[in-house]
Design a protein around this motif. Structure first.
Motif, PDB file in Angstrom:
ATOM      1  N   PHE A   8      -8.435  16.021 -33.664  1.00  0.00           N
ATOM      2  CA  PHE A   8      -7.853  14.897 -33.403  1.00  0.00           C
ATOM      3  C   PHE A   8      -8.981  13.480 -33.320  1.00  0.00           C
ATOM      4  N   ASN A   9     -10.014  13.930 -32.977  1.00  0.00           N
ATOM      5  CA  ASN A   9     -11.157  12.604 -33.087  1.00  0.00           C
ATOM      6  C   ASN A   9     -11.217  12.300 -34.782  1.00  0.00           C
ATOM      7  N   GLY A  10     -11.533  13.387 -35.491  1.00  0.00           N
ATOM      8  CA  GLY A  10     -11.664  13.200 -36.856  1.00  0.00           C
ATOM      9  C   GLY A  10     -10.551  12.622 -37.893  1.00  0.00           C
ATOM     10  N   ALA A  11      -9.568  12.683 -37.313  1.00  0.00           N
ATOM     11  CA  ALA A  11      -8.351  12.207 -38.184  1.00  0.00           C
ATOM     12  C   ALA A  11      -8.563  10.897 -38.617  1.00  0.00           C
ATOM     13  N   ALA A  12      -9.145   9.889 -37.871  1.00  0.00           N
ATOM     14  CA  ALA A  12      -9.273   8.650 -38.593  1.00  0.00           C
ATOM     15  C   ALA A  12     -10.204   8.498 -39.545  1.00  0.00           C
ATOM     16  N   PHE A  13     -11.345   9.374 -39.587  1.00  0.00           N
ATOM     17  CA  PHE A  13     -12.188   9.573 -40.598  1.00  0.00           C
ATOM     18  C   PHE A  13     -11.806  10.523 -41.751  1.00  0.00           C
ATOM     19  N   GLY A  14     -10.563  10.733 -41.814  1.00  0.00           N
ATOM     20  CA  GLY A  14      -9.932  11.616 -42.827  1.00  0.00           C
ATOM     21  C   GLY A  14      -9.090  10.616 -43.717  1.00  0.00           C
ATOM     22  N   TRP A  15      -9.348   9.425 -43.342  1.00  0.00           N
ATOM     23  CA  TRP A  15      -8.507   8.147 -43.981  1.00  0.00           C
ATOM     24  C   TRP A  15      -8.816   8.079 -45.442  1.00  0.00           C
ATOM     25  N   ALA A  16      -9.945   8.474 -46.008  1.00  0.00           N
ATOM     26  CA  ALA A  16      -9.977   8.661 -47.615  1.00  0.00           C
ATOM     27  C   ALA A  16      -9.153   9.475 -48.155  1.00  0.00           C
ATOM     28  N   SER A  17      -8.756  10.554 -47.429  1.00  0.00           N
ATOM     29  CA  SER A  17      -8.001  11.680 -48.051  1.00  0.00           C
ATOM     30  C   SER A  17      -6.479  11.186 -47.805  1.00  0.00           C
ATOM     31  N   LEU A  18      -6.153  10.517 -46.869  1.00  0.00           N
ATOM     32  CA  LEU A  18      -4.721   9.646 -46.655  1.00  0.00           C
ATOM     33  C   LEU A  18      -4.525   8.543 -47.680  1.00  0.00           C
ATOM     34  N   VAL A  19      -5.493   8.165 -47.965  1.00  0.00           N
ATOM     35  CA  VAL A  19      -5.293   6.780 -48.825  1.00  0.00           C
ATOM     36  C   VAL A  19      -5.050   7.412 -50.296  1.00  0.00           C
ATOM     37  N   PHE A  20      -5.504   8.729 -50.593  1.00  0.00           N
ATOM     38  CA  PHE A  20      -5.206   9.137 -51.846  1.00  0.00           C
ATOM     39  C   PHE A  20      -3.450   9.709 -51.951  1.00  0.00           C
ATOM     40  N   VAL A  21      -3.083  10.317 -51.000  1.00  0.00           N
ATOM     41  CA  VAL A  21      -1.764  10.401 -50.516  1.00  0.00           C
ATOM     42  C   VAL A  21      -0.770   9.182 -50.621  1.00  0.00           C
ATOM     43  N   LEU A  22      -1.163   8.396 -49.983  1.00  0.00           N
ATOM     44  CA  LEU A  22      -0.422   6.910 -49.885  1.00  0.00           C
ATOM     45  C   LEU A  22      -0.293   6.247 -51.303  1.00  0.00           C
ATOM     46  N   ARG A  23      -1.439   6.299 -52.120  1.00  0.00           N
ATOM     47  CA  ARG A  23      -1.315   6.013 -53.403  1.00  0.00           C
ATOM     48  C   ARG A  23      -0.153   6.439 -54.181  1.00  0.00           C
ATOM     49  N   VAL A  24      -0.115   7.887 -54.058  1.00  0.00           N
ATOM     50  CA  VAL A  24       0.963   8.714 -54.757  1.00  0.00           C
ATOM     51  C   VAL A  24       2.136   8.111 -54.748  1.00  0.00           C
ATOM     52  N   GLU A  25       2.291   8.204 -53.015  1.00  0.00           N
ATOM     53  CA  GLU A  25       3.947   7.703 -52.553  1.00  0.00           C
ATOM     54  C   GLU A  25       4.023   6.181 -52.914  1.00  0.00           C
ATOM     55  N   GLY A  26       3.159   5.438 -53.536  1.00  0.00           N
ATOM     56  CA  GLY A  26       3.689   4.097 -53.709  1.00  0.00           C
ATOM     57  C   GLY A  26       3.380   2.958 -52.907  1.00  0.00           C
ATOM     58  N   TYR A  27       2.299   3.394 -51.819  1.00  0.00           N
ATOM     59  CA  TYR A  27       2.035   2.223 -50.710  1.00  0.00           C
ATOM     60  C   TYR A  27       1.294   1.249 -51.509  1.00  0.00           C
ATOM     61  N   LEU A  28       1.542  -0.055 -51.156  1.00  0.00           N
ATOM     62  CA  LEU A  28       1.028  -1.436 -51.820  1.00  0.00           C
ATOM     63  C   LEU A  28       1.088  -1.238 -53.300  1.00  0.00           C
ATOM     64  N   LYS A  29       2.052  -0.736 -53.955  1.00  0.00           N
ATOM     65  CA  LYS A  29       2.305  -0.631 -55.309  1.00  0.00           C
ATOM     66  C   LYS A  29       2.163  -1.907 -55.959  1.00  0.00           C
ATOM     67  N   TRP A  30       2.797  -2.898 -55.155  1.00  0.00           N
ATOM     68  CA  TRP A  30       3.004  -4.242 -55.865  1.00  0.00           C
ATOM     69  C   TRP A  30       1.753  -5.016 -55.916  1.00  0.00           C
ATOM     70  N   MET A  31       0.508  -4.229 -55.500  1.00  0.00           N
ATOM     71  CA  MET A  31      -0.711  -5.035 -56.088  1.00  0.00           C
ATOM     72  C   MET A  31      -1.475  -4.482 -57.137  1.00  0.00           C
ATOM     73  N   TYR A  32      -0.646  -3.292 -57.776  1.00  0.00           N
ATOM     74  CA  TYR A  32      -1.259  -3.154 -59.171  1.00  0.00           C
ATOM     75  C   TYR A  32      -1.144  -4.024 -60.247  1.00  0.00           C
ATOM     76  N   VAL A  33      -2.364  -3.997 -60.908  1.00  0.00           N
ATOM     77  CA  VAL A  33      -2.539  -5.017 -61.885  1.00  0.00           C
ATOM     78  C   VAL A  33      -2.612  -4.106 -63.282  1.00  0.00           C
ATOM     79  N   ASN A  34      -1.684  -4.421 -64.071  1.00  0.00           N
ATOM     80  CA  ASN A  34      -1.922  -3.558 -65.280  1.00  0.00           C
ATOM     81  C   ASN A  34      -2.588  -4.246 -66.471  1.00  0.00           C
ATOM     82  N   ILE A  35      -3.601  -3.561 -66.856  1.00  0.00           N
ATOM     83  CA  ILE A  35      -4.205  -4.086 -68.171  1.00  0.00           C
ATOM     84  C   ILE A  35      -3.976  -3.285 -69.416  1.00  0.00           C
TER      85      ILE A  35
END
Length: 156
Positions: A26-53
């Motif tokens: 339970f206490n380490g869940a907040a510090f597993g945020w880096a792993s959750l960010v990967f999943v959130l990217r795959v799911e399309g969270y904040l997708k409108w911020m992508y800049v395609n070059i």
């Protein structure tokens, strides 16, 4: 009476082991945020911020597309930073609740906060990404409450 004296060390070890498992889960869940960010990217969270070059080769045959997620990374870092600061700030009030109302009330408060945070993450969508701010905060504060109550229980 002799039976209780034999069971007491077992009870202390069981309390220690369950407290350790709770802190890891339970206490380490907040510090597993880096792993959750990967999943959130795959799911399309904040997708409108992508800049395609797009880099186009001279022969127009080789086209490579690079996605810049710098601004998106900043938003995800902001979510984690806000949760960490609020967790640190509310540690004093968590200790006050533990001192005034006891372990049971403090643990129930931690359970409510942690459950609310996990449900908010479960029901968030890319359109409702703002739920991540209070969700991670609730998870961090609830996990911190578990840590504080386990420290109090396991000091024997």
């Amino acid at each position: 009476m002799a039976y209780l004296e034999k069971c007491l060390p077992v009870r202390h070890w069981l309390t220690f082991v369950t407290g350790l498992v709770e802190c890891l889960c339970f206490n380490g869940a907040a510090f597993g945020w880096a792993s959750l960010v990967f999943v959130l990217r795959v799911e399309g969270y904040l997708k409108w911020m992508y800049v395609n070059i797009t880099d186009i080769d001279i022969t127009d045959v080789n086209v490579t597309q690079v996605v810049d997620c710098g601004e998106q990374d900043e938003w995800f870092s902001l979510i984690f930073t806000i949760a960490s600061v609020i967790e640190s700030f509310l540690t004093f009030s968590n200790g006050f609740v533990l001192d005034q109302f006891g372990t049971t009330v403090a643990r129930l408060g931690g359970i409510i906060l942690y459950t609310t945070g996990t449900l908010m993450i479960a029901f968030s969508t890319p359109a409702l990404y703002v739920l991540l701010y209070p969700a991670l905060t609730f998870i961090a504060v609830g996990g911190s409450m578990f840590l504080i109550t386990n420290m109090q229980d396991n000091l024997w």
